[in-house]
Scaffold this active site. Structure first.
Site, PDB file in Angstrom:
ATOM      1  N   HIS A  54       0.836  -1.207   0.000  1.00 19.90           N
ATOM      2  CA  HIS A  54       0.000   0.000   0.000  1.00 19.90           C
ATOM      3  C   HIS A  54       0.869   1.255   0.000  1.00 19.90           C
ATOM      4  O   HIS A  54       1.274   1.759   1.044  1.00 19.90           O
ATOM      5  CB  HIS A  54      -0.926  -0.018   1.221  1.00 19.90           C
ATOM      6  N   GLU A  61       2.972   8.214   5.624  1.00 26.31           N
ATOM      7  CA  GLU A  61       3.769   8.002   6.830  1.00 26.31           C
ATOM      8  C   GLU A  61       5.082   8.773   6.741  1.00 26.31           C
ATOM      9  O   GLU A  61       5.507   9.412   7.709  1.00 26.31           O
ATOM     10  CB  GLU A  61       4.058   6.514   7.034  1.00 26.31           C
ATOM     11  N   TRP A  83      -0.653   3.107  12.208  1.00 26.31           N
ATOM     12  CA  TRP A  83      -0.129   3.347  13.551  1.00 26.31           C
ATOM     13  C   TRP A  83      -1.192   3.252  14.634  1.00 26.31           C
ATOM     14  O   TRP A  83      -0.916   3.495  15.810  1.00 26.31           O
ATOM     15  CB  TRP A  83       0.556   4.716  13.599  1.00 26.31           C
ATOM     16  N   TYR A  97       9.882   8.584  15.752  1.00 27.90           N
ATOM     17  CA  TYR A  97      10.728   8.896  14.605  1.00 27.90           C
ATOM     18  C   TYR A  97      10.843  10.372  14.206  1.00 27.90           C
ATOM     19  O   TYR A  97      11.908  10.965  14.307  1.00 27.90           O
ATOM     20  CB  TYR A  97      10.240   8.108  13.383  1.00 27.90           C
ATOM     21  N   ARG A 129      31.712  12.029   6.699  1.00 30.89           N
ATOM     22  CA  ARG A 129      31.314  10.717   7.220  1.00 30.89           C
ATOM     23  C   ARG A 129      30.338  10.871   8.385  1.00 30.89           C
ATOM     24  O   ARG A 129      30.136   9.934   9.156  1.00 30.89           O
ATOM     25  CB  ARG A 129      32.554   9.939   7.650  1.00 30.89           C
ATOM     26  N   ARG A 130      29.752  12.058   8.490  1.00 32.18           N
ATOM     27  CA  ARG A 130      28.837  12.344   9.598  1.00 32.18           C
ATOM     28  C   ARG A 130      27.421  12.636   9.107  1.00 32.18           C
ATOM     29  O   ARG A 130      26.659  13.352   9.766  1.00 32.18           O
ATOM     30  CB  ARG A 130      29.366  13.529  10.414  1.00 32.18           C
ATOM     31  N   CYS A 149      12.134   0.924  15.343  1.00 32.93           N
ATOM     32  CA  CYS A 149      12.677  -0.308  14.760  1.00 32.93           C
ATOM     33  C   CYS A 149      13.820   0.042  13.810  1.00 32.93           C
ATOM     34  O   CYS A 149      14.876  -0.571  13.861  1.00 32.93           O
ATOM     35  CB  CYS A 149      11.589  -1.078  14.015  1.00 32.93           C
ATOM     36  N   ARG A 171      16.981  -2.439  13.965  1.00 33.24           N
ATOM     37  CA  ARG A 171      17.206  -3.386  15.062  1.00 33.24           C
ATOM     38  C   ARG A 171      16.238  -4.558  15.006  1.00 33.24           C
ATOM     39  O   ARG A 171      16.534  -5.659  15.470  1.00 33.24           O
ATOM     40  CB  ARG A 171      17.064  -2.678  16.417  1.00 33.24           C
ATOM     41  N   SER A 172      15.034  -4.317  14.450  1.00 34.64           N
ATOM     42  CA  SER A 172      13.973  -5.313  14.444  1.00 34.64           C
ATOM     43  C   SER A 172      13.241  -5.244  13.113  1.00 34.64           C
ATOM     44  O   SER A 172      12.710  -4.193  12.759  1.00 34.64           O
ATOM     45  CB  SER A 172      13.000  -5.037  15.598  1.00 34.64           C
ATOM     46  N   ALA A 173      13.245  -6.359  12.379  1.00 33.72           N
ATOM     47  CA  ALA A 173      12.665  -6.362  11.034  1.00 33.72           C
ATOM     48  C   ALA A 173      11.599  -7.440  10.910  1.00 33.72           C
ATOM     49  O   ALA A 173      11.905  -8.635  10.868  1.00 33.72           O
ATOM     50  CB  ALA A 173      13.760  -6.589   9.998  1.00 33.72           C
ATOM     51  N   ASP A 174      10.337  -7.018  10.870  1.00 32.08           N
ATOM     52  CA  ASP A 174       9.188  -7.880  10.587  1.00 32.08           C
ATOM     53  C   ASP A 174       9.167  -8.060   9.075  1.00 32.08           C
ATOM     54  O   ASP A 174       8.738  -7.176   8.338  1.00 32.08           O
ATOM     55  CB  ASP A 174       7.925  -7.196  11.114  1.00 32.08           C
TER      56      ASP A 174
END
Length: 269
Positions: A54, A61, A83, A97, A129-130, A149, A171-174
């Site tokens: 979608h 978002e 959400w 975020y 590099r920042r 996430c 850190r977390s991937a569904d």
């Protein structure tokens, strides 16, 4: 078949035989750790074709994040409900975020617009590099209804080729529901930042920590694996927009999105 979709389907297949473990939601997952998936935007816009994703939800978002907003009211005004499961009765989600991207609070009350600072640096010192933006504000995680996430992202400019890439640490991937949204969202952000800084979008690299498939998404994943991918769609931006905050959702057009039907799946909260 794009490399991105091929690699995504391979990851789904690998997860179907991964070890089972319990998780915070109580649903149970099949999980792996420390993987990477990449999309080359020269192949097209990375929106999966083996199921309908979608795009409207991804679009609004991202603009919600860019506003620094923390209330789902704006999303509801545009028919987006992704959400809702985490919002409070007043629609608030805490300093998630967009708040951290655009209004990171300093120790003495100052406010940092991380994204504006990165764009300024890309224009003035593209070899820096920042070029990082972080959403992981340790002091404010207890106030967030859902800790981020996708925690951190970094830009990499190639002034000789005028190409711009982005690497995201997640850190977390569904993998079935969330990851396709995340890849497309950061690809869209890369297009926007590329236009306002004079660079051509190149690669979206997702560095994934906890990579998981929920147990109640397994049949859906098997169905998706039976489908053959189509060519990826394209994105067109309003060429008149030269500042990030001047963009509006109607300035973005998804072109030639050919896809298989959507595959509904429950969200684990």
């Amino acid at each position: 078949m794009s490399r991105y979709e091929r690699d995504y389907l391979s990851l789904l297949e690998r997860l179907l035989s991964a070890p089972i473990r319990l998780d915070r939601t109580g649903v149970g997952i099949r999980g792996l750790f420390g993987l990477q998936i990449e999309a080359n935007l020269e192949e097209g816009f990375p929106l999966l074709t083996t199921k309908k994703v979608h795009f409207r939800s991804i679009l609004y978002e991202l603009f919600w994040f860019l506003r620094g907003d923390t209330n789902i009211r704006y999303l509801h005004e545009h028919g987006v409900t992704i959400w809702d499961e985490w919002a409070g009765p007043d629609g608030e989600l805490g300093p998630i975020y967009g708040y951290q991207w655009r209004r990171w609070p300093g120790y003495q009350g100052e406010v940092y617009d991380q994204l504006a600072a990165v764009i300024k640096t890309l224009r003035e010192n593209p070899y820096s590099r920042r070029l990082l933006v972080s959403a992981w504000n340790v002091a404010q995680i207890p106030q967030m209804h859902l800790p981020p996430c996708h925690v951190l992202f970094q830009f990499y400019a190639e002034p000789d080729t005028q190409r711009l890439s982005i690497q995201v640490y997640q850190r977390s991937a569904d993998v079935f529901l969330g990851l396709p949204f995340n890849v497309a969202s950061y690809a869209l952000l890369l297009h926007l930042v590329g236009q306002v800084t004079g660079y051509r979008p190149h690669r979206v690299i997702m560095a994934l920590g906890d990579v998981h498939l929920y147990r109640n998404h397994e049949e859906q994943a098997r169905l998706q694996l039976t489908r053959s991918p189509y060519p990826l769609p394209q994105i067109r931006l309003n060429p008149l927009r030269q500042e990030l905050d001047d963009f509006r959702p109607e300035d973005i057009e998804l072109v030639n999105y050919q896809h298989h039907p959507a595959i509904p799946a429950p969200v684990a909260v």
